[in-house]
Design an enzyme around this catalytic site. Structure first.
Site, short mmCIF file in Angstrom:
data_model
loop_
_atom_site.label_atom_id
_atom_site.label_comp_id
_atom_site.label_asym_id
_atom_site.label_seq_id
_atom_site.Cartn_x
_atom_site.Cartn_y
_atom_site.Cartn_z
N ASN A 1 46.29 -99.81 -98.51
CA ASN A 1 47.69 -99.61 -98.11
C ASN A 1 48.60 -99.57 -99.33
OD1 ASN A 1 48.30 -99.59 -95.04
ND2 ASN A 1 46.64 -101.08 -95.30
N LYS B 1 48.75 -125.85 -102.17
CA LYS B 1 49.42 -124.68 -101.59
C LYS B 1 50.90 -124.68 -101.99
CE LYS B 1 48.09 -123.99 -97.27
NZ LYS B 1 48.10 -124.24 -95.82
N MET C 1 46.93 -112.11 -97.46
CA MET C 1 46.24 -112.93 -96.47
C MET C 1 46.65 -114.41 -96.50
SD MET C 1 44.96 -110.46 -94.96
CE MET C 1 43.74 -110.87 -93.72
N ARG C 2 47.78 -114.70 -97.13
CA ARG C 2 48.31 -116.07 -97.05
C ARG C 2 49.59 -116.08 -96.23
NH1 ARG C 2 45.16 -119.01 -99.91
NH2 ARG C 2 43.98 -117.84 -101.42
N LEU D 1 53.32 -116.94 -95.86
CA LEU D 1 54.47 -117.27 -96.70
C LEU D 1 55.17 -118.48 -96.09
CD1 LEU D 1 56.10 -113.77 -97.41
CD2 LEU D 1 54.93 -115.24 -99.08
N HIS E 1 50.02 -105.16 -89.54
CA HIS E 1 48.93 -105.90 -88.91
C HIS E 1 48.08 -104.93 -88.10
CE1 HIS E 1 46.97 -109.56 -87.59
NE2 HIS E 1 46.84 -108.94 -86.43
C1 GAR Z 1 45.04 -103.95 -93.38
O1 GAR Z 1 44.28 -103.47 -92.30
C2 GAR Z 1 46.18 -104.80 -92.87
O2 GAR Z 1 46.68 -104.39 -91.64
C3 GAR Z 1 45.51 -106.14 -92.76
O3 GAR Z 1 44.70 -106.23 -93.90
C4 GAR Z 1 44.22 -104.92 -94.22
C5 GAR Z 1 44.40 -104.70 -95.71
O4 GAR Z 1 43.76 -103.53 -96.11
N1 GAR Z 1 46.47 -107.21 -92.72
C6 GAR Z 1 46.32 -108.31 -91.98
O5 GAR Z 1 45.33 -108.52 -91.30
C7 GAR Z 1 47.47 -109.27 -92.06
N2 GAR Z 1 47.32 -110.34 -91.12
P1 GAR Z 1 44.01 -102.94 -97.56
O6 GAR Z 1 43.85 -104.09 -98.55
O7 GAR Z 1 42.96 -101.88 -97.76
O8 GAR Z 1 45.41 -102.37 -97.59
#
Ligand code: GAR
Length: 192
Positions: free
Chosen positions: A14, A64, A89-90, A92, A108
């Site tokens: 992303n 943390k 993935m943390r 805030l 998400h």
């Molecule tokens: C994505 O699918 C995003 O929606 C998810 O992590 C992935 C990251 O992919 N986010 C979550 O699950 C947030 N709770 P990427 O590192 O290839 O962009």
């Protein structure tokens, strides 16, 4: 020029899609990537794309709280219009969320409020959902519970395996996240 900071923890597809979308923009620029994970592929992508990045290695902090306090200091040193979470993935802490009220968005890989948290694509797949999708939302104090900006629904083909579903979800993310960012920033005040 509107300025974006991106926070990410993992692969960074992303992040890359956003950087490429705005690479020639005269209105929006990605001023920095911050990652909490020294192993993250996203840092490699930033290097290749020529985007400034900072690794704030979570594993080197005593707690943390110490990590988040340091992150907050680093964010306050930057001047930006929007903080974009792209696979960060943390969680805030609420003092950061409140300070940047209306200025943090997240993506998400499910139709929230369904499948919050981790492994959302896999859980939807295992439950044989007929539809799943993506959600782009403001980050508020309730995790995965902020105001929804955009949702895109995806019909799950019965012949897809999990990898194919993941691929289709990521395609949607890469298509819509940059557009949402562009819309938000062009609808905000015109003073910079
Ligand atoms: C994505 O699918 C995003 O929606 C998810 O992590 C992935 C990251 O992919 N986010 C979550 O699950 C947030 N709770 P990427 O590192 O290839 O962009």
């Amino acid at each position: 020029m509107k300025k974006i900071v991106i926070l990410a923890s993992g692969n960074g597809t992303n992040f890359e899609a956003i950087c490429k979308y705005f690479s020639k923009s005269e209105k929006i620029s990605i001023i920095k990537l911050i990652t909490d994970n020294k192993e993250a592929q996203v840092a490699e992508r930033a290097k290749i794309l020529g985007i400034d990045y900072e690794i704030i290695d979570y594993s080197t902090f005593k707690s943390k709280k110490e990590f988040n306090d340091y992150l907050f200091d680093r964010l306050k040193a930057l001047d930006f219009d929007l903080m974009v979470l792209a696979g960060y993935m943390r969680i805030l802490p609420s003092y950061i969320v409140r300070y940047y009220d209306n200025k943090i968005i997240n993506i998400h890989p499910s139709l929230l409020p369904k499948y919050p948290g981790v492994r959302s694509i896999e859980r939807a797949y295992n439950n044989k959902e007929e539809y799943t999708g993506i959600t782009i939302h403001y980050v508020e104090e309730e995790v995965d519970g902020g105001r929804i900006i955009l949702q895109k629904k995806l019909k799950v083909d019965k012949n897809w395996d999990l990898a194919k579903l993941e691929e289709e979800i990521h395609k949607l993310e890469h298509q819509y996240y940059p557009q949402v960012i562009e819309n938000l920033l062009s609808n905000s005040d015109e003073d910079s």
